[in-house]
Design a protein around this motif. Structure first.
Motif, short mmCIF file in Angstrom:
data_model
loop_
_atom_site.label_atom_id
_atom_site.label_comp_id
_atom_site.label_asym_id
_atom_site.label_seq_id
_atom_site.Cartn_x
_atom_site.Cartn_y
_atom_site.Cartn_z
N GLN A 334 -6.87 -13.64 -21.59
CA GLN A 334 -6.10 -13.28 -20.38
C GLN A 334 -4.83 -14.11 -20.34
N ARG A 336 -2.19 -15.72 -18.23
CA ARG A 336 -1.98 -16.11 -16.82
C ARG A 336 -0.78 -17.03 -16.82
N ASN A 366 -3.01 -11.41 -16.09
CA ASN A 366 -3.38 -11.85 -14.75
C ASN A 366 -2.40 -11.28 -13.73
N HIS A 381 -6.53 -8.81 -14.67
CA HIS A 381 -7.48 -9.56 -13.84
C HIS A 381 -6.78 -9.88 -12.52
#
Ligand SMILES: Nc1ncnc2c1ncn2[C@@H]1O[C@H](COP(=O)(O)OP(=O)(O)OP(=O)(O)O)[C@@H](O)[C@H]1O
Ligand SMILES: Cc1ncc(CO)c(N)n1
Ligand SMILES: [Mg+2]
Length: 512
Positions: A334, A336, A366, A381
């Motif tokens: 992910q 982020r 993210n 996410h």
């Protein structure tokens, strides 16, 4: 028989959608005819109903057979749609008999529609006859006078004029447009797809006063089957949405050019008249078939979440970090990135997407749906205060992965209802990565896992020293651990990830 309104919503303008009725032939190869009309309208966000006048056996080589629908039954279809559904615009394609044209013009007089777009289909791109000269008089006498626009190609224009003159130049097209206008339509668009003398694809519009030339690059492709049907449907769709004929032609021409360009290299069928991709999606999905696989809950086993501050601290690029985590055995990534600008984020995301796809590791972004769409990530996410999962699902479509951070069973239930694929639960332990984050502890994690209908990944302060404690809970739905500092705030990302992977595999093995 007019429709009896028993549904008040049917008359409420807020719920009405623009609607084109196409009266045309079926093309078994689905590049032209009814099938092209449905796709073009769908691509332009307009509803399309259909009255079928003929069924053709057709492919990318040519037309092998035509079966004309009985004219009474064409009439029955017209009555069914027009008496109930109030289309804004009627668009016609293949009208293979004078009887069908007569029934149609009677219906158009009985049920008034907002506009009529006539594509006077006579010959397919492959040169096969779709309506013989017996329909010419009916076109001229019954249909063209009712038309808001008629869209002949070069051969059809000369057939409508009946003078046997071949159109070879833009000047010829102008002259033909002017003469066809005299038959009665409000606008004439003579299409120059077949004007071999021109290096551009030029169409000429005449509205009774002025001539307009619409030019686009001539796309080098075999996939031009159904360009005419598509252009006419797109014009009808734009008129149904409220455009003037002029703006509708401009948009339709641009749409055909863009779709042809997008589809120039796709191969469907072995002939020289391939269909193109109205929705401009097939090229990506062909590539996807080779590289993308569906999300599997076991992908959550070792979930690595990047952090820009840690990369800065260690002087690494985001993509080097991601490469390292994958080398060490991360099963999902992910991105982020809270502290970089959109442009830099997107560039990093594109590079990481390629790295992940190369290794067959799912790649999520993210929070930033725009970035996920722009780099074609596998999903996103989101947290409780980000875009709601249900809205994200609408934006991303059915196949992208959506994960939601949840601290309570209620949030887990909502994530499931909203169409998420997994939930992240934490902070399990206190963490510096996220400020003001409430720690739910192993107990909080346990209650969320028991309540969840989705797979769960645990997050927050997890690393080599405590991953085992988390996984040995062996609660339902717990599929793995997500880490930030434990792999990215380390000198060597790949070896730290590898060590953690060992611990995780041992813990899971011990549980099983
Ligand atoms: N190679 C091309 N590149 C760009 N535009 C094209 C190309 N070929 C056709 N067009 C455009 O597509 C539209 C349809 O024109 P065309 O003359 O091909 O109609 P048609 O012969 O009725 O098509 P069909 O019978 O295949 O449905 C026009 O706007 C034309 O300019
Ligand atoms: C059914 C049908 N309508 C129109 C065309 C014109 O391209 C075609 N090839 N087939
Ligand atoms: Mg045509």
């Amino acid at each position: 028989m007019r429709r009896e309104v028993d549904d008040p919503l049917a008359e409420d303008a807020r719920f009405r959608v623009p609607h084109v009725l196409t009266v045309a032939g079926s093309d078994s190869c689905a590049g032209a005819g009814i099938q092209a009309d449905l796709k073009a309208c769908a691509a332009r966000g307009v509803y399309c109903s259909t009255v079928i006048t003929a069924i053709t056996a057709q492919n990318t080589v040519g037309v092998q057979g035509v079966s004309i629908v009985d004219e009474e039954f064409v009439g029955e279809q017209l009555n069914s749609v027009l008496s109930d559904m109030c289309p804004d615009v009627v668009k016609t394609g293949m009208l293979p008999s004078p009887g069908i044209i007569k029934i149609l013009s009677q219906s158009l007089k009985e049920f008034r529609v907002g506009a009529l777009v006539v594509d006077p289909v006579m010959v397919s791109t492959s040169g096969d006859v779709l309506a013989d000269s017996s329909v010419l008089a009916s076109f001229r006498e019954e249909l063209l006078p009712l038309a808001d626009i008629v869209t002949p190609n070069l051969k059809e224009a000369s057939a409508l004029l009946g003078d046997g003159i071949t159109l070879e130049t833009v000047a010829d097209m102008r002259s033909a447009a002017k003469h066809i206008y005299e038959i009665g339509p409000r606008n004439v668009l003579v299409k120059g797809g077949d004007l071999s003398a021109s290096s551009d694809a030029v169409d000429v519009l005449f509205d009774g006063k002025n001539f307009y030339e619409f030019r686009s690059a001539r796309i080098k492709t075999l996939n031009t089957h159904g360009t005419g049907c598509t252009l006419a449907s797109c014009i009808a769709a734009e008129v149904a949405r409220g455009s003037s004929v002029f703006s509708a032609v401009k948009i339709a021409k641009r749409y055909v050019e863009t779709a042809l360009d997008y589809s120039r290299d796709i191969r469907i069928g072995g002939g020289h008249q391939g269909p193109f991709d109205h929705l401009m999606k097939l090229k990506n999905s062909a590539l996807d078939l080779h590289v993308r696989r569906p999300f599997d809950p076991s992908d959550l086993l070792l979930y690595a979440v990047t952090d820009s501050r840690m990369n800065q601290k260690w002087g690494r690029s985001i993509s080097d970090s991601v490469e390292g985590a994958i080398q060490g055995g991360a099963t999902i990534i992910q991105l982020r990135e809270k502290e970089i600008g959109t442009n830099d984020f997107l560039e990093a995301a594109k590079t990481c997407q390629q790295i992940c796809r190369h290794h067959g590791v799912p790649f999520l972004i993210n929070d930033r749906i725009d970035i996920a769409l722009a780099c074609d990530a596998d999903g996103i996410h989101i947290g409780q205060s980000d875009m709601p999962a249900r809205v994200a699902r609408t934006l991303l479509g059915p196949d992208k992965v959506i994960g939601v951070s949840c601290k309570t069973p209620q949030q887990a239930e909502k994530a499931w209802i909203d169409g998420a694929d997994y939930i992240g639960c934490g902070g399990v332990y206190p963490t510096n990565t996220k400020e003001n984050n409430i720690t739910v502890g192993l107990d909080g994690l346990t209650s969320v896992c028991f309540a969840s209908k989705l797979p769960v990944v645990a997050i927050g302060g997890i690393g080599i020293s405590n991953a085992q404690n988390v996984l040995e809970l062996a609660v339902p739905n717990l599929k793995g651990v997500a880490v930030v500092s434990a792999v990215f705030d380390r000198e060597c990302i790949s070896s730290e990830t590898q060590k953690l992977k060992r611990v995780i595999l041992d813990s899971v093995g011990a549980v099983k």
